[in-house]
Design a protein around this motif. Structure first.
Motif, mmCIF file in Angstrom:
data_model
loop_
_atom_site.group_PDB
_atom_site.id
_atom_site.type_symbol
_atom_site.label_atom_id
_atom_site.label_comp_id
_atom_site.label_asym_id
_atom_site.label_seq_id
_atom_site.Cartn_x
_atom_site.Cartn_y
_atom_site.Cartn_z
ATOM 1 N N VAL A 309 0.859 -0.703 -0.157
ATOM 2 C CA VAL A 309 0.277 -0.187 0.302
ATOM 3 C C VAL A 309 0.988 1.561 0.124
ATOM 4 O O VAL A 309 1.571 1.658 0.850
ATOM 5 C CB VAL A 309 -0.613 -0.751 1.449
ATOM 6 N N ASP A 310 0.535 2.316 -1.458
ATOM 7 C CA ASP A 310 1.309 3.542 -1.355
ATOM 8 C C ASP A 310 1.018 4.446 0.241
ATOM 9 O O ASP A 310 -0.085 4.627 0.318
ATOM 10 C CB ASP A 310 1.503 4.000 -2.642
ATOM 11 N N GLN A 311 1.890 4.486 0.822
ATOM 12 C CA GLN A 311 2.178 5.496 1.657
ATOM 13 C C GLN A 311 1.387 7.076 1.496
ATOM 14 O O GLN A 311 1.989 8.436 1.384
ATOM 15 C CB GLN A 311 2.845 5.630 2.903
ATOM 16 N N ASP A 312 2.639 7.536 0.294
ATOM 17 C CA ASP A 312 2.529 8.565 -0.612
ATOM 18 C C ASP A 312 1.545 9.316 -1.306
ATOM 19 O O ASP A 312 2.101 9.534 -2.309
ATOM 20 C CB ASP A 312 4.700 8.824 -1.038
ATOM 21 N N GLU A 313 0.551 9.414 -0.378
ATOM 22 C CA GLU A 313 -0.906 9.819 -1.149
ATOM 23 C C GLU A 313 -1.379 10.924 -0.470
ATOM 24 O O GLU A 313 -1.226 11.825 0.454
ATOM 25 C CB GLU A 313 -1.817 8.439 -0.878
ATOM 26 N N TRP A 314 -2.227 12.218 -1.394
ATOM 27 C CA TRP A 314 -2.988 12.401 -0.629
ATOM 28 C C TRP A 314 -4.374 12.090 0.429
ATOM 29 O O TRP A 314 -5.056 11.443 -0.413
ATOM 30 C CB TRP A 314 -3.603 13.155 -1.844
ATOM 31 N N TYR A 315 -5.037 12.179 1.474
ATOM 32 C CA TYR A 315 -5.696 11.618 2.237
ATOM 33 C C TYR A 315 -6.815 13.037 2.227
ATOM 34 O O TYR A 315 -5.847 13.952 2.762
ATOM 35 C CB TYR A 315 -4.799 11.811 3.146
#
Length: 498
Positions: A309-315
């Motif tokens: 799971v990618d952690q470098d995303e926009w939340y």
């Protein structure tokens, strides 16, 4: 004149008055004077960029300048009932502004107009404005449009709702509607759906070249075997998502050389066991990740998949506008208790997540789960909100500070942080020392300087000095510590400016 040009053309005196117009401590009398006599930039800021007292709202709605009323129509801070007072404005442009979604900022999200106002817009506004209403129509009104008493609302509802979403009784009523336009729209919708479900009609309507109609038909149309065979060579990614694609073709697509095609297959709700097993060990990590959240899998089957799971995303803040779209309590709990971070992220977005699951996900090991919970749950804990702000640096980060539970006390300790956004937190703390606020008006970051200029504990002599600062005069004039007497002096001084 466009808003940007209005602001760019404003001189120093006008910008100071615009700051006064934004000042939360400005008395009603000051605001009314600015509204009556202020230049364009001042009235723009006053009408568009703040919550207004009732008497000032009355004056804005009755203001002779159409631009001023138009700015108020796009004000995200105004109560929707206040904005709705402009629904019958005589000016075309004001009505146009009201029919669009209000402008938003980093903290304030726009709120929709009342349903009765939307109905009034549909019934009375020029057709040019109606296409912009899509984002403003509440889910409840949208569901009711096909049976609404107003013929024009029914006609618009037929265009917004799929034929299959209507019950047989509603379809029959629309096909026999007393309004000719509604009958024609209903018949056109029925015929369009019938052609979409007829493989021969889809073949006849299918353009040979790539275009939107071809994409739509290959995604949603009933496909004949020869159409499927032809599409396999150049449009496999489209038929991979079509629910009429036959199982034997789906099996072939699950082994397609293009990972994008296999990813689309992995999203199919009715994917068979053999295809699930094949895609679970796919060489492409994105295919495996998409398959890992398939609803047919058990927790054990998900755990057996090698996904990352990618952690470098926009939340981001992603409000749920339709309560009926929320999963039931059992499904919600299953999502929140899943070992899969992406499923827990889905749960974290739900505004009706119960308190025990809020507490559980607030301590989740996944950054995305924690931040999405902080961004979207009305009862997100204060500690989670602050932690999320400090750990997350992506889009909508500052939106966290607008949450009602975001802590304000004790933030002065961040005044020397190396991250400018974190230094800004110190300026949310009403107890930040005057000398700290003063120092931050010299900060290398422009946004920190702007926030510091508005801090209520900024020393009076510094506020006075900043009123003559080309960059910060607007912010200093908006400082609630500015004496009311100075506000009147600025108004009088602007009147003497050549």
């Amino acid at each position: 004149m466009p808003p940007e040009q209005t602001w760019e053309s404003a001189g120093p005196a006008e910008r100071r008055l615009a700051g006064v117009a934004l000042n939360p401590a400005a008395p009603v009398d000051v605001l009314l004077r600015l509204l009556a006599d202020g230049p364009d930039a001042v009235r723009m800021v006053l009408a568009r960029d703040r919550v207004l007292p009732g008497p000032v709202v009355d004056a804005v709605v009755a203001h002779p300048d159409r631009n001023t009323r138009g700015f108020f129509a796009r004000n995200p801070y105004a109560d929707p009932e206040q904005r709705a007072r402009l629904v019958d404005d005589p000016e075309y442009r004001v009505r146009g502004h009201l029919s669009r979604e209000p402008r938003a900022d980093d903290v304030c999200m726009p709120r929709p107009l009342p349903d009765r106002t939307i109905v009034r817009i549909i019934e009375t506004y020029e057709d040019d404005f109606l296409w912009e209403l899509n984002r403003l129509i509440s889910p409840g009104l949208q569901r009711a449009m096909a049976t609404h008493p107003s013929p024009k609302v029914r006609r618009m509802g037929i265009g917004r709702l799929s034929w299959t979403s209507l019950t047989p009784d509603v379809r029959d009523a629309l096909l026999a509607d007393p309004d000719p336009g509604a009958r024609e729209a209903a018949d056109a919708s029925r015929r369009s759906y019938a052609r979409l479900r007829d493989p021969d009609a889809v073949r006849a309507d299918l353009p040979a070249h790539h275009c939107h109609p071809r994409t739509h038909l290959l995604l949603y149309g009933a496909l004949a075997p020869d159409v499927v065979t032809e599409a396999m060579s150049q449009d496999a990614w489209l038929i991979a998502a079509n629910d009429s694609t036959p199982p034997e073709t789906v099996a072939l697509l699950a082994a397609h050389p293009d990972p994008e095609v296999r990813t689309r297959v992995a999203r199919r709700p009715g994917l068979g066991p053999a295809e699930r097993r094949a895609l679970a060990v796919d060489p492409d990590p994105q295919v495996r990740l998409v398959l890992s959240v398939h609803p047919a899998l058990s927790e054990a089957e998900r755990a057996a998949i090698d996904y990352e799971v990618d952690q470098d995303e926009w939340y981001c803040h992603s409000p749920v506008y339709d309560p009926e779209s929320l999963p039931d309590p059992e499904e919600t709990r299953d999502l929140a208790l899943s070992a899969h971070p992406l499923l827990r992220r889905r749960a974290a977005r739900l505004p009706n997540l119960p308190a025990d699951l809020v507490a559980l996900l607030a301590e989740d090991s996944d950054l995305g789960v924690r931040v999405l919970l902080a961004q979207n749950h009305p009862d997100a804990p204060a500690a989670l909100l602050l932690r999320s702000f400090l750990e997350y640096t992506g889009r909508d980060r500052w939106h966290l500070t607008g949450h009602g539970n975001f802590p304000r006390d004790g933030l002065a300790r961040f005044a020397d942080d190396e991250d400018p956004a974190v230094r800004r937190l110190a300026l949310l703390d009403a107890a930040t020392p005057p000398d700290t606020a003063d120092r931050l008006t010299h900060d290398p970051d422009a946004q920190v300087r702007a926030d510091a200029a508005r801090h209520p504990r900024l020393p009076q002599d510094r506020i006075a000095a900043l009123l003559d600062d080309e960059e910060l005069s607007f912010r200093a004039a908006a400082n609630p510590g500015l004496p009311v007497a100075t506000m009147y002096e600025l108004i009088a001084g602007a009147g003497r400016t050549p």
